[in-house]
Design an enzyme around this catalytic site. Structure first.
Site, PDB file in Angstrom:
ATOM      1  CG  HIS A 149      18.108 -48.632  24.569  1.00 25.24           C
ATOM      2  ND1 HIS A 149      16.628 -48.936  24.450  1.00 25.24           N
ATOM      3  CD2 HIS A 149      18.894 -49.359  23.574  1.00 25.24           C
ATOM      4  CE1 HIS A 149      16.428 -49.273  23.329  1.00 25.24           C
ATOM      5  NE2 HIS A 149      17.890 -49.755  23.069  1.00 25.24           N
ATOM      6  CG  HIS A 187      21.352 -52.903  20.852  1.00 29.06           C
ATOM      7  ND1 HIS A 187      20.220 -53.674  20.798  1.00 29.06           N
ATOM      8  CD2 HIS A 187      20.712 -51.599  20.702  1.00 29.06           C
ATOM      9  CE1 HIS A 187      19.023 -53.027  20.608  1.00 29.06           C
ATOM     10  NE2 HIS A 187      19.223 -51.851  20.593  1.00 29.06           N
ATOM     11  CE  LYS A 196      13.086 -52.394  23.095  1.00 31.46           C
ATOM     12  NZ  LYS A 196      14.174 -51.592  22.665  1.00 31.46           N
ATOM     13  CG  HIS A 240      11.563 -50.246  18.818  1.00 35.01           C
ATOM     14  ND1 HIS A 240      13.110 -50.282  18.333  1.00 35.01           N
ATOM     15  CD2 HIS A 240      11.050 -49.821  17.521  1.00 35.01           C
ATOM     16  CE1 HIS A 240      13.064 -49.526  17.223  1.00 35.01           C
ATOM     17  NE2 HIS A 240      11.969 -49.438  16.642  1.00 35.01           N
ATOM     18  CG  HIS A 284      15.220 -45.983  21.047  1.00 38.87           C
ATOM     19  ND1 HIS A 284      13.779 -45.898  20.604  1.00 38.87           N
ATOM     20  CD2 HIS A 284      15.628 -47.217  21.055  1.00 38.87           C
ATOM     21  CE1 HIS A 284      13.668 -47.391  20.371  1.00 38.87           C
ATOM     22  NE2 HIS A 284      14.764 -47.895  20.522  1.00 38.87           N
ATOM     23  CG  LEU A 336      15.262 -48.329  12.157  1.00 40.34           C
ATOM     24  CD1 LEU A 336      15.040 -49.768  11.859  1.00 40.34           C
ATOM     25  CD2 LEU A 336      14.379 -47.341  11.636  1.00 40.34           C
ATOM     26  CG  ASP A 385      19.318 -47.773  20.379  1.00 39.90           C
ATOM     27  OD1 ASP A 385      19.365 -49.137  20.558  1.00 39.90           O
ATOM     28  OD2 ASP A 385      18.457 -47.387  19.478  1.00 39.90           O
TER      29      ASP A 385
HETATM   30  O1  DOR Z   1      18.996 -48.520  15.104  1.00 43.94           O
HETATM   31  C1  DOR Z   1      18.751 -49.524  15.892  1.00 43.94           C
HETATM   32  N1  DOR Z   1      19.560 -50.596  16.114  1.00 43.94           N
HETATM   33  N2  DOR Z   1      17.626 -49.693  16.578  1.00 43.94           N
HETATM   34  C2  DOR Z   1      17.272 -50.687  17.041  1.00 43.94           C
HETATM   35  O2  DOR Z   1      16.122 -50.669  17.584  1.00 43.94           O
HETATM   36  C3  DOR Z   1      17.967 -51.928  17.219  1.00 43.94           C
HETATM   37  C4  DOR Z   1      19.341 -51.503  17.072  1.00 43.94           C
HETATM   38  C5  DOR Z   1      20.124 -52.764  16.598  1.00 43.94           C
HETATM   39  O3  DOR Z   1      19.859 -53.908  17.483  1.00 43.94           O
HETATM   40  O4  DOR Z   1      20.905 -52.785  15.896  1.00 43.94           O
HETATM   41 ZN    ZN Z   2      17.921 -50.370  20.915  1.00 41.61          ZN
END
Ligand code: DOR
Ligand code: ZN
Length: 347
Positions: free
Chosen positions: A15, A17, A100, A137, A175, A220, A248
């Site tokens: 997971h 980004h 997702k 999520h 997460h 989150l 995450d």
């Molecule tokens: O804390 C988070 N940041 N939770 C998420 O689900 C998305 C992520 C983000 O893309 O910044």
């Molecule tokens: Zn995420």
């Protein structure tokens, strides 16, 4: 005897980004250095809703990790309008490894997310048939629901009914942050798994308020109470194969975090495997690290395990206060703190 080095099969991040553009170029090498593969989140702006967009994004990621053998595992962003045909195209593409689900409004770039999961039935049916996992999520977005209860309510209102309607659907509960989520996965069948982040293992919600407001510990789903942190730690100590590594890691420029309305997301890609290793050691569970980091994920996704390895050395190092992010800066998880495991330079 305490260990001074540890060698494990090269891990993957299930997971992540990676963002796009300038940020992608800065953060991608951190992941490529540690992990063989990563599941790439599709919450760009605009989101990666089609196979065509995913292949274009894949190309940009490969550009950012040139010279490495890092393999991005792409995902599609589910919307109310995702068609069964798009899922068929995803399956045929072979490089899309999951779809997702962001409940609309749940988090960063989730406005195009799903307003009612029943609108996705045709897509979910096709995913169930194809064995293409739904990555969830797991938070309701109803403003009346307390922010600390959103995961628990999601299980009762959305996830549990979903698993009854699609009993064979592969689902990764992403997460997880609560005892309820851990318990849900533990009682579920083998087609349901969960990822756990380093920050939800290392911290509880007190970390957001340590001597003042700590925006760099805000993510989150938000950090929860100690009892939930303890439940996640118990899960990793148990070695249950339905749980695996997913950082995450979610970079945001410093000014977007240190703001009157700060973004959610913790950047941990700079030291992810080292942080997990410290946590497993602290839990007396170093023998469970390799399965969590390198076996359970590929086994669940039906992908081969990596065949090469990495070595970590028991050595203190200090996390920088920040990294550069073009004209901006990025404050990493555990900025300025000491981590007691270090990835060996030659791996
Ligand atoms: O804390 C988070 N940041 N939770 C998420 O689900 C998305 C992520 C983000 O893309 O910044
Ligand atoms: Zn995420």
């Amino acid at each position: 005897m305490t260990k001074t080095t540890i060698t494990i099969t090269r891990p993957d991040d299930w997971h992540l980004h990676m963002r796009d553009g300038e940020v992608l170029k800065h953060v991608a090498p951190f992941t490529a250095k540690q992990f063989a593969r990563a599941i790439i989140m599709p919450n760009l702006n605009p989101p990666v809703t089609t196979v065509v967009k995913a292949v274009e994004y894949l190309d940009r990621i490969l550009g950012a990790v040139e010279g490495t053998d890092f393999e991005p595992l792409m995902t599609l962003y589910l919307t109310d309008n995702t068609s069964a045909d798009e899922i068929i195209a995803a399956r045929k593409s072979c490089f899309i490894k999951g779809v997702k689900l962001y409940p609309a409004g749940a988090t960063t770039n989730s406005d195009a997310g799903v307003t009612d999961i029943r609108l996705c039935d045709a897509a979910l049916e096709e995913m169930q048939k194809a064995g293409l996992p739904l990555l969830v999520h797991g938070e309701v977005t109803t403003p009346e629901i307390d922010v600390f209860d959103r995961e628990k309510v999601f299980i009762d209102k959305i996830l549990q009914p979903l698993t009854l309607r699609f009993p064979e659907l592969k689902i990764v509960f992403e997460h997880i942050t609560t005892k309820e989520a851990a318990d849900f996965v533990l009682q579920a069948g083998n087609n349901i798994a969960a990822t756990i982040t380093p920050h939800h293992l290392l911290y509880n919600r007190n970390a957001m308020f340590q001597g003042g407001l700590r925006p760099h510990n805000y993510c989150l789903p938000v950090l929860k109470r100690d009892i939930h942190q303890q439940a996640l730690l118990a899960v990793i100590r148990s070695g249950n194969k339905q749980f695996f590594l997913g950082t995450d890691s979610a970079p945001h420029a410093r000014h977007k975090k240190e703001s009157a309305c700060g973004c959610a997301g913790i950047f941990s890609a700079h030291a992810a495997i080292e942080i997990y290793t410290s946590i497993f050691e602290q839990q007396n569970a170093l023998d469970k690290l390799e399965a969590f980091a390198s076996f359970n994920g590929p086994d669940f996704y039906g992908l081969p395990r990596n065949t090469n390895s990495i070595t970590l050395i028991k050595e203190d190092w200090q996390v920088p206060d920040h990294y550069t992010l073009g004209d901006d800066t990025l404050v990493p998880f555990l900025a300025g703190q000491t981590i007691n495991w270090k990835l060996a330079e030659k791996n």
